[in-house]
Design an enzyme around this catalytic site. Structure first.
Site, PDB file in Angstrom:
ATOM      1  N   GLU A   2       0.815  -1.218   0.000  1.00  0.00           N
ATOM      2  CA  GLU A   2       0.000   0.000   0.000  1.00  0.00           C
ATOM      3  C   GLU A   2       0.850   1.270   0.000  1.00  0.00           C
ATOM      4  OE1 GLU A   2      -3.118  -0.094   2.944  1.00  0.00           O
ATOM      5  OE2 GLU A   2      -3.467  -2.226   2.599  1.00  0.00           O
ATOM      6  N   SER A  25       2.655 -21.045  -6.650  1.00  0.00           N
ATOM      7  CA  SER A  25       2.276 -22.468  -6.579  1.00  0.00           C
ATOM      8  C   SER A  25       1.168 -22.830  -7.565  1.00  0.00           C
ATOM      9  CB  SER A  25       1.790 -22.884  -5.171  1.00  0.00           C
ATOM     10  OG  SER A  25       2.794 -22.716  -4.218  1.00  0.00           O
ATOM     11  N   ASP A  48      -6.734 -10.365  -0.072  1.00  0.00           N
ATOM     12  CA  ASP A  48      -6.207  -9.242   0.712  1.00  0.00           C
ATOM     13  C   ASP A  48      -6.692  -9.304   2.150  1.00  0.00           C
ATOM     14  OD1 ASP A  48      -5.111  -6.929   1.607  1.00  0.00           O
ATOM     15  OD2 ASP A  48      -6.081  -5.609   0.172  1.00  0.00           O
ATOM     16  N   VAL A  66      -4.578  -7.842   4.672  1.00  0.00           N
ATOM     17  CA  VAL A  66      -3.696  -6.909   5.376  1.00  0.00           C
ATOM     18  C   VAL A  66      -3.996  -5.489   4.919  1.00  0.00           C
ATOM     19  CG1 VAL A  66      -1.303  -6.257   5.862  1.00  0.00           C
ATOM     20  CG2 VAL A  66      -1.880  -8.665   5.447  1.00  0.00           C
ATOM     21  N   ASP A  67      -4.098  -4.567   5.861  1.00  0.00           N
ATOM     22  CA  ASP A  67      -4.255  -3.145   5.539  1.00  0.00           C
ATOM     23  C   ASP A  67      -3.271  -2.318   6.347  1.00  0.00           C
ATOM     24  OD1 ASP A  67      -6.261  -3.147   3.583  1.00  0.00           O
ATOM     25  OD2 ASP A  67      -7.846  -3.306   5.083  1.00  0.00           O
ATOM     26  N   ASP A 127      -3.911  -6.228  -3.217  1.00  0.00           N
ATOM     27  CA  ASP A 127      -3.422  -4.849  -3.337  1.00  0.00           C
ATOM     28  C   ASP A 127      -2.035  -4.745  -3.943  1.00  0.00           C
ATOM     29  OD1 ASP A 127      -1.166  -4.432  -1.165  1.00  0.00           O
ATOM     30  OD2 ASP A 127      -2.707  -5.585  -0.158  1.00  0.00           O
TER      31      ASP A 127
END
Length: 827
Positions: free
Chosen positions: A193, A281, A353, A355-356, A533
């Site tokens: 980000e 993978s 997603d 994670v922020d 992201d």
């Protein structure tokens, strides 16, 4: 039982309380061994058995969970002690202690991203049965270390002697941290980000707000509806409302009170973390109507990279109601790729997603506070000491906000950046879900465990009845309206997550899809899922997953050999060819240029495979040289002018080169995905700058021809491209040594395939499975420099697309037994 508990409490106390503790721990472990012989008042002792097969794979037999994992830990320490010791230090930030000051920054970063207290709290809350998994592994691991100390001149791995330190005794905490640090903190923590804002701002400075945003959306689309999916559209389409999946993109937080400082803080061009370009993978699962001679077939190729020792470790467990075989990364406490008596499973990175990044506004009068819900509150703060070999210890401060660990601070802007991860605080719940899923008897129970996994990993299923299934793993957050997941948001509380999206909305899953098969190469899981992201990874119409989907759809049924042969074909195919060869033919056909027509004839006759069958060190034929040069020129022709300063982030074509291997395989890169969208006339900005697709293709091909003529002469049929070799490196994926440099290996040509490959053939009466996990099972090198028998005996097998049996049934294990060890342990 009380004495045993005190024994392990003492290990923990001494380990963290004294620098000169290892010798004490060895003595204590020897006391434990004495207890096994009945010489101390521990619980009554029990025996376990370790049988090793013809490739050195251990099969552990015991009557309880503790014993099974005791034997597993013992075997893993025998085979991979130095690798696992360095993995332990890498994940906990203790490398500088043995390798010196060059690793202080590494250790600091490693410690920033996890909470030791949280991990310990999760451990303390486990049931006794689940605690036995980790305590048993650690005890068995330490049992072997104690044996080393009794005979170090023969048993101490040479790597410890060469690097000049000795291994530490392990605890249950160390066991779980291997998983936390190499899975959750790796595959579950990808996020770009801050980089995205840099890219966005650079494009806006060059083109203005509207055009800059449109270009960014081509490079990093938030949502796409034309990408190939693992689950066929008819079997899954996300019912999540548009407001959750398609909030309007735009200037990051430009319309919020925090937009000004966020953008100002990220104007610096040096903030890029660098691209992470990885294979990740693949997996395909064939149901009973798609196979011959079986009820189902599962083939998996997890792409972690190529290392010496091997990234994965093979083993089997038999007893206490558990009967599983296969392999797993870093000797995790479960089989990640394998089967039981009734089901088989596999996995790939899911890319969803989870994670922020939150921008925490610092108190201008007190930098140890940040604004949250209308007030300034203190960061959670801890101080740690980094021990440094041949230097003074270094004290570091680690901060955490309500959202998660603080990963960077910009004092000039008055902002700290914290990461919120949906799995934070649920690491052991995820780990145990993966453990318990391997014990499940059927799809229903397997899915119950899959739903508990908070890390974004795809999970695949097959059973002896021919059922096949898939679950898009991860705990996906309910973001508020206006939260564009590609950019940081304010941490003042207004943009906090509202909980977890329901599984039936956010986690595509299916049992027995209408297509009769499942295929994934990290492509989109199902229609309606929001894109990740990362600027270096995206889902769009151009996707390598198409190769697997098309290959599997092209045949009515597959035998086991045919299913395995897909590995070979996919290892050498050029993913760009299916999208670009028709465009080249269309563009060149009407052009009056002899060199372009000659190049086109070569390309159109090409099978899209880049091989070196004659083993002369160059890819066979001229097509690979022409096409790869063309792809690079096409990216530059289309993107360089419009991307300006950020073009280098998108210039990579994805191909390995001599001396520059891929990190973990090849993929269609995001820059090329944007090019293909533009060639098709899609997107909100014309990257072709008014020219037709035919014109752009012709120009790029002409540049490629001229470049090759200048380098290799005018005889086009003689043009060749040198092959990219595949090194098996001796540093782990974090860049920390896990072996001596002289233990590296070199494969003649890179193959775009799994770090290991495995196949499970499910029949009603008997399961037959294979694997190849190079370079070999055993990484032990004696103090005299003698390598273990199974150090690299799977290396050539892998290169030749061979495979070895995974023995499961007792009669097969006994028939292929090469050694047996009976161990008495205290329990």
């Amino acid at each position: 039982m009380r004495l045993r508990t005190l024994f392990y409490d003492l290990i923990d106390f001494l380990r963290w309380g004294h620098q000169d503790v290892n010798r004490i721990l060895v003595i204590i472990s020897m006391l434990a061994l004495a207890a096994c012989a009945g010489n101390l008042p521990f619980d009554s002792s029990t025996q376990l058995r370790i049988v090793r097969d013809n490739y050195g794979v251990p099969h552990i037999y015991a009557d309880d969970i503790y014993g099974l994992y005791y034997g597993y830990g013992y075997a893993a320490a025998q085979d991979r002690l130095f690798q696992l010791e360095m993995a332990r230090r890498s994940t906990q930030g203790q490398v500088a202690e043995v390798l010196g000051a060059d690793y202080i920054a590494f250790d600091t970063n490693a410690r920033q991203i996890f909470s030791p207290a949280s991990i310990q709290t999760q451990l303390d809350a486990l049931t006794e049965k689940d605690r036995d998994i980790f305590a048993g592994f650690a005890a068995g691991f330490n049992h072997w270390q104690a044996e080393i100390q009794r005979n170090p001149s023969e048993l101490m791995p040479k790597q410890f002697i060469d690097f000049g330190f000795e291994p530490r005794m392990w605890t249950a905490y160390d066991v779980v941290m291997i998983f936390v640090g190499t899975m959750a903190n790796r595959f579950g923590d990808f996020n770009t980000e801050l980089d995205n804002v840099q890219i966005y701002q650079s494009l806006v400075r060059q083109h203005g707000e509207q055009a800059g945003a449109a270009i960014f959306d081509l490079l990093n689309p938030r949502y796409t509806d034309n990408a190939p999916t693992t689950i066929p559209v008819q079997d899954w389409s996300s019912p999540v409302p548009d407001v959750l999946m398609k909030t309007q993109a735009g200037s990051p937080q430009a319309d919020t009170p925090r937009g000004n400082y966020l953008q100002a803080a990220l104007q610096r061009d040096d903030a890029f973390s660098g691209p992470v370009i990885s294979g990740i993978s693949n997996c395909w699962v064939l149901g009973k109507d798609k196979v011959s001679g079986a009820n189902a077939i599962l083939v998996n190729g997890p792409q972690f990279g190529w290392f010496s020792p091997a990234y994965v470790y093979s083993f089997g467990m038999h007893g206490a109601g558990i009967n599983v075989v296969g392999n797993t990364p870093f000797a995790y406490p479960m089989v990640m790729f394998g089967h039981s008596a009734s089901i088989a499973w596999g996995s790939t990175w899911a890319a969803g997603d989870i994670v922020d990044v939150y921008a925490e506004q610092l108190n201008p009068d007190n930098a140890e506070q940040y604004q949250y819900k209308g007030a300034y509150i203190d960061f959670e703060r801890r101080q740690e000491t980094v021990q440094v070999r041949d230097a003074e210890p270094v004290e570091i401060d680690i901060r955490r906000s309500v959202h998660g660990p603080v990963t960077s601070i910009d004092p000039q802007a008055g902002v700290a950046y914290a990461r919120q991860r949906s799995w934070d605080g649920r690491e052991l719940e995820t780990l145990l879900a993966w453990v318990h899923a391997t014990w499940a008897p059927d799809y229903e129970q397997w899915k119950v465990e899959a739903e508990k996994s908070s890390v974004n990993v795809n999970m695949y299923f097959a059973d002896t009845d021919g059922n096949i299934g898939y679950f898009f793993g991860g705990r996906y957050p309910y973001r508020v309206q206006g939260h564009d997941n590609r950019f940081p948001v304010t941490g003042d509380g207004s943009m906090d997550w509202r909980g977890r999206l329901p599984v039936d909305l956010a986690n595509p899953h299916v049992l027995n899809p209408g297509s009769g098969f499942l295929a994934n190469w990290n492509n989109k899981p199902g229609q309606g899922v929001m894109n990740p992201d990362e600027y270096w990874f995206s889902w769009s119409v151009a996707d390598r997953g198409d190769f697997l989907l098309d290959t599997l759809a092209a045949s009515d049924r597959f035998t086991a050999d045919e299913a395995w042969a897909v590995i070979n074909a996919s290892s050498y195919v050029d993913f760009h060819a299916r999208y670009l060869l028709p465009l080249i033919d269309k563009a060149v056909t009407p052009v009056d240029d002899a060199s372009l027509k000659a190049a086109n004839l070569i390309l159109q006759a090409w099978d899209s495979q880049s091989r070196d069958n004659d083993q002369d060190g160059a890819y066979d034929g001229a097509a690979t040289a022409i096409f790869r040069t063309f792809v690079t020129q096409l990216i530059e022709t289309v993107l360089a002018d419009d991307l300006g300063a950020v073009f280098p982030r998108f210039a990579y074509a994805g191909y390995p080169a001599p001396g520059a291997p891929s990190m973990a395989g090849t993929n269609i890169q995001t820059g090329m995905k944007a090019v293909i969208e533009s060639l098709a006339g899609r997107g909100g900005y014309d990257l072709l700058n008014g020219e037709s697709a035919d014109q752009v293709i012709s120009v790029a091909l002409k540049k490629a021809v001229l470049r090759l003529q200048a380098a290799q002469g005018t005889e086009m049929e003689a043009w060749r491209l040198a092959v990219a070799e595949r090194p098996f490196g001796t540093r782990n994926f974090l860049g920390v040594p896990q072996a001596g440099e002289d233990q590296s290996l070199l494969m003649p040509v890179e193959q775009n395939r799994g770090t290991e490959n495995n196949m499970v053939v499910m029949r009603k009466d008997r399961i037959v499975a294979w694997e190849v996990a190079p370079p070999g099972q055993n990484a032990f090198i004696s103090p005299a420099g003698v390598k273990g028998e199974h150090f690299d005996d799977q290396f050539e097998l892998y290169y030749r697309f061979g495979k070895k049996r995974i023995w499961f049934y007792a009669d097969d294990i006994e028939a292929n037994k090469r050694s047996e060890k009976v161990i008495t342990y205290a329990r």
